[in-house]
Write a protein that holds these residues in place. Structure first.
Motif, mmCIF file in Angstrom:
data_model
loop_
_atom_site.group_PDB
_atom_site.id
_atom_site.type_symbol
_atom_site.label_atom_id
_atom_site.label_comp_id
_atom_site.label_asym_id
_atom_site.label_seq_id
_atom_site.Cartn_x
_atom_site.Cartn_y
_atom_site.Cartn_z
ATOM 1 N N LEU A 269 0.964 -1.226 -0.006
ATOM 2 C CA LEU A 269 0.137 0.137 0.010
ATOM 3 C C LEU A 269 1.029 1.235 0.038
ATOM 4 N N VAL A 270 1.854 1.319 0.740
ATOM 5 C CA VAL A 270 2.866 2.233 0.831
ATOM 6 C C VAL A 270 3.753 2.658 -0.752
ATOM 7 N N ASP A 271 3.924 1.564 -1.247
ATOM 8 C CA ASP A 271 4.493 1.283 -2.441
ATOM 9 C C ASP A 271 3.284 2.201 -3.615
ATOM 10 N N ASN A 272 2.047 1.756 -3.360
ATOM 11 C CA ASN A 272 0.950 2.258 -4.198
ATOM 12 C C ASN A 272 0.610 3.628 -3.967
ATOM 13 N N ILE A 273 0.940 3.990 -2.823
ATOM 14 C CA ILE A 273 0.534 5.524 -2.450
ATOM 15 C C ILE A 273 1.565 6.318 -3.166
ATOM 16 N N ARG A 274 2.770 5.957 -2.840
ATOM 17 C CA ARG A 274 4.087 6.441 -3.268
ATOM 18 C C ARG A 274 3.884 6.688 -4.864
ATOM 19 N N ALA A 275 3.532 5.678 -5.750
ATOM 20 C CA ALA A 275 3.252 6.002 -7.039
ATOM 21 C C ALA A 275 2.416 6.609 -7.511
ATOM 22 N N SER A 276 1.265 6.874 -6.483
ATOM 23 C CA SER A 276 0.023 7.710 -6.910
ATOM 24 C C SER A 276 0.501 9.452 -6.994
ATOM 25 N N ASP A 277 -0.596 9.982 -7.140
ATOM 26 C CA ASP A 277 -0.648 11.454 -7.012
ATOM 27 C C ASP A 277 -1.190 11.945 -5.714
ATOM 28 N N ALA A 278 -1.417 10.812 -4.717
ATOM 29 C CA ALA A 278 -1.870 11.427 -3.649
ATOM 30 C C ALA A 278 -0.825 12.352 -2.781
ATOM 31 N N THR A 279 0.539 11.945 -2.738
ATOM 32 C CA THR A 279 1.279 12.931 -1.899
ATOM 33 C C THR A 279 1.348 14.435 -2.497
ATOM 34 N N LYS A 280 1.287 14.157 -3.982
ATOM 35 C CA LYS A 280 1.244 15.769 -4.724
ATOM 36 C C LYS A 280 -0.031 16.492 -4.358
ATOM 37 N N LYS A 281 -1.251 15.594 -4.102
ATOM 38 C CA LYS A 281 -2.596 16.446 -3.845
ATOM 39 C C LYS A 281 -2.323 17.001 -2.280
ATOM 40 N N ALA A 282 -1.831 15.983 -1.397
ATOM 41 C CA ALA A 282 -1.418 16.543 -0.174
ATOM 42 C C ALA A 282 -0.660 17.567 0.071
ATOM 43 N N MET A 283 0.409 17.778 -0.858
ATOM 44 C CA MET A 283 1.240 19.089 -1.059
ATOM 45 C C MET A 283 0.609 20.195 -1.518
ATOM 46 N N LEU A 284 -0.320 19.970 -2.239
ATOM 47 C CA LEU A 284 -1.231 21.335 -2.662
ATOM 48 C C LEU A 284 -2.071 21.859 -1.498
ATOM 49 N N GLU A 285 -2.460 20.596 -0.838
ATOM 50 C CA GLU A 285 -3.280 21.364 0.370
ATOM 51 C C GLU A 285 -2.576 22.011 1.616
ATOM 52 N N ALA A 286 -1.128 21.358 1.690
ATOM 53 C CA ALA A 286 -0.078 22.150 2.549
ATOM 54 C C ALA A 286 0.230 23.707 1.978
ATOM 55 N N GLU A 287 0.401 23.527 0.284
ATOM 56 C CA GLU A 287 0.746 24.921 0.018
ATOM 57 C C GLU A 287 -0.520 25.824 0.133
ATOM 58 N N GLN A 288 -1.869 25.450 0.306
ATOM 59 C CA GLN A 288 -2.878 26.460 0.355
ATOM 60 C C GLN A 288 -2.669 26.977 1.769
ATOM 61 N N HIS A 289 -2.493 26.212 2.840
ATOM 62 C CA HIS A 289 -2.323 26.771 4.308
ATOM 63 C C HIS A 289 -1.092 27.702 4.202
ATOM 64 N N ILE A 290 -0.183 27.537 3.343
ATOM 65 C CA ILE A 290 1.080 28.702 3.423
ATOM 66 C C ILE A 290 0.571 29.835 2.575
ATOM 67 N N ASP A 291 -0.164 29.652 1.540
ATOM 68 C CA ASP A 291 -0.880 30.551 0.807
ATOM 69 C C ASP A 291 -1.458 31.681 1.718
ATOM 70 N N ARG A 292 -2.358 31.029 2.431
ATOM 71 C CA ARG A 292 -3.381 31.760 3.603
ATOM 72 C C ARG A 292 -2.370 32.471 4.413
ATOM 73 N N ALA A 293 -1.068 31.934 5.105
ATOM 74 C CA ALA A 293 -0.255 32.515 5.954
ATOM 75 C C ALA A 293 0.380 33.941 5.260
ATOM 76 N N LEU A 294 0.734 33.481 3.971
ATOM 77 C CA LEU A 294 1.230 34.793 3.271
ATOM 78 C C LEU A 294 0.375 35.926 3.162
ATOM 79 N N VAL A 295 -0.992 35.626 2.881
ATOM 80 C CA VAL A 295 -1.928 36.672 2.947
ATOM 81 C C VAL A 295 -2.022 37.508 4.016
ATOM 82 N N ILE A 296 -1.883 36.650 5.227
ATOM 83 C CA ILE A 296 -1.880 37.555 6.559
ATOM 84 C C ILE A 296 -0.766 38.159 6.571
ATOM 85 N N LEU A 297 0.210 37.934 6.210
ATOM 86 C CA LEU A 297 1.396 38.973 6.094
ATOM 87 C C LEU A 297 1.422 40.105 5.298
#
Lengths: 321, 321
Positions: A269-297
């Motif tokens: 399952l770990v291999d399948n998740i690594r081969a999928s775009d799931a980590t990329k989607k998760a990173m996009l979500e993290a980046e959205q939080h960073i974008d919100r943080a930057l807007v605050i500044l």
């Protein structure tokens, strides 16, 4: 993007924080002093005190209070790690032996307790009652989160559960640090609330990235086997995205029924998740939080600290460890 | 002399303290709430909150602050017991199963941590910064004392070491409670200092009597085998008096060299101490501390609380459990 670009405005001040932390063992038993030295030497990039110093300096807070706050926050963080490593039976953290790898469980429990006590003393030394309350409430949130995680059945795939967990585990302390730094400055309530939110957003992103690195990171620098969360029955954001895209994957379906205890299936399952775009989607979500943080500044006056906070926020999603 | 004679002026107020303690788990996980209920049900005579309420009422402190203080102190005490029982592997306390007898060590560590956090929140809710500082410093003294005891070689017969240990273990929290209750009242510094000393004296006496009961107590109500301290290599005041009178007793001579690990020898030594006048001498010493406490009360205005504090002090040296 590296740590230097956000640390530079506070390099000297972080040294004061470390001195302050070290001084907390001055009156204690020599073995305890040695343990604290060991923990300090093992100690990471001091992101939390850096956040407090940058926010506080930007808003004109007195340096002594920020140093005290930074030492309190980092010591609280260290105390929770000491008890966590004991609970998880972890022998290494950041490539160095954990306290419980060298000491007995009783000594490790008490060392954590001592660090909690000294962190509380430091928080009280800010002479700021609302900060003191916030500090104890944050400790309660962190510990209640760990207990809830312990009592929650493993293999649960729930975004709501995940967000609650990472708030308690990580974002609450980032949020508290940033908010407290603003509270000891001459800022109005709106600014304090903005800084609370800034800390919250980068804290959430920080933990999401940690959870991504559990899948994609360099095993040696992460210090744990790949997919260790899943092997422990914890579904983090990459697993949640993968489950949404592959609801009928038999390994995913097996999770709530104890499938996470099957090592071969989880490795697959770990291999399948690594081969999928799931980590990329998760990173996009993290980046959205960073974008919100930057807007605050955005509305803040331009200054070296604002630039460093921007860099700190960007570093969080670009770091490799 | 029984508990009723000192409890009666604050019976209703102790119920408020217990409600306040119980409320600390309101927002937490159901299993944690159940654990706190269990700990409260197992919970003794509430001597510490009673001390705080009596001192505070005598000096005109606001009731809400005394209830908050009492709950904070008793919760801190409970938290240290939870970690102590885990460290000692104790399965019973006051005849009831300890938390670690029912729960895993990780859950027990975290429950203790949660109680520390809630105790700190309560301390902060007194809205009294010096009290808050005193509270965290007392926690640090207690934990540092436990660590020092852990690192100190067993079998040591030292009066100085003994007094330091019982201060950290017991007297510091009595002292803090009595002092804090005076601090939140409209008292002058001399009165606050008197009340600090009152708490210190009865706290020292309390622990000496505990250590005597370890030799003379009814095994069932003490909940431990007779002489359990000596079997663990801890020389308390009765052993110290016995060693002074019998410096050449082979079992005493063997102590610093690990003789305490020999079960037969320690059973014999416990019998010899019980048959000697060592426990009587230790009791005289406890009574001297109570006498000092009573002298402190002398100049106070006569009132129901002063009478109850006198009774509390006398109860401490007359109790059987």
């Amino acid at each position: 993007m590296n740590a230097v670009t956000f640390l530079s405005p506070v390099t000297e001040e972080i040294k004061l924080v470390e001195e302050r932390m070290r001084a907390q063992a001055d009156e204690s038993h020599p073995d305890l002093r040695a343990a604290l030295e060991h923990l300090l030497a093992a100690g990471g990039k001091r992101i939390r005190p850096t956040l407090g110093l940058l926010v506080g300096n930007m808003l004109g807070a007195p340096l002594d209070k920020l140093v005290t706050l930074g030492a309190a926050v980092e010591l609280l963080h260290t105390a929770t790690l000491v008890h966590d490593d004991l609970i998880d039976g972890a022998l290494l953290r950041r490539g160095m032996a954990t306290l419980n790898a060298r000491w007995s469980p009783p000594a490790t429990v008490l060392t954590g307790d001592y660090l909690f006590a000294r962190a509380a003393i430091l928080a009280a030394e800010t002479d700021h009652l609302p900060l003191m309350k916030l500090f104890s409430e944050t400790l309660a949130i962190i510990v209640n989160g760990e207990l809830t995680q312990m009592f929650t059945s493993r293999g649960l795939i729930s975004r709501d559960n995940y967000y609650k967990r990472i708030y308690a585990k990580t974002a609450s302390l980032f949020e508290m640090t940033s908010r407290a730094a603003a509270m000891v400055s001459p800022s109005d309530d709106a600014t304090i609330e903005s800084m609370r939110d800034f800390g919250y957003q980068i804290g959430v992103a920080f933990q999401i990235v940690d959870d991504i690195l559990d899948f994609t990171g360099d095993q040696a620098s992460v210090g744990k086997p790949l997919g260790s969360d899943l092997h422990n029955g914890l579904a983090t954001l990459p697993s949640i995205y993968y489950a949404e895209a592959n609801p009928n994957d038999p390994d995913i379906l097996s999770l709530p029924n104890g499938g996470w205890t099957n090592n071969d299936n989880m490795t697959r399952l770990v291999d399948n998740i690594r081969a999928s775009d799931a980590t990329k989607k998760a990173m996009l979500e993290a980046e959205q939080h960073i974008d919100r943080a930057l807007v605050i500044l955005d509305p803040m006056e331009p200054c070296a600290e604002r630039d460093a906070l921007e860099n700190l926020a960007k570093y969080i999603v670009n770091r490799k460890v």
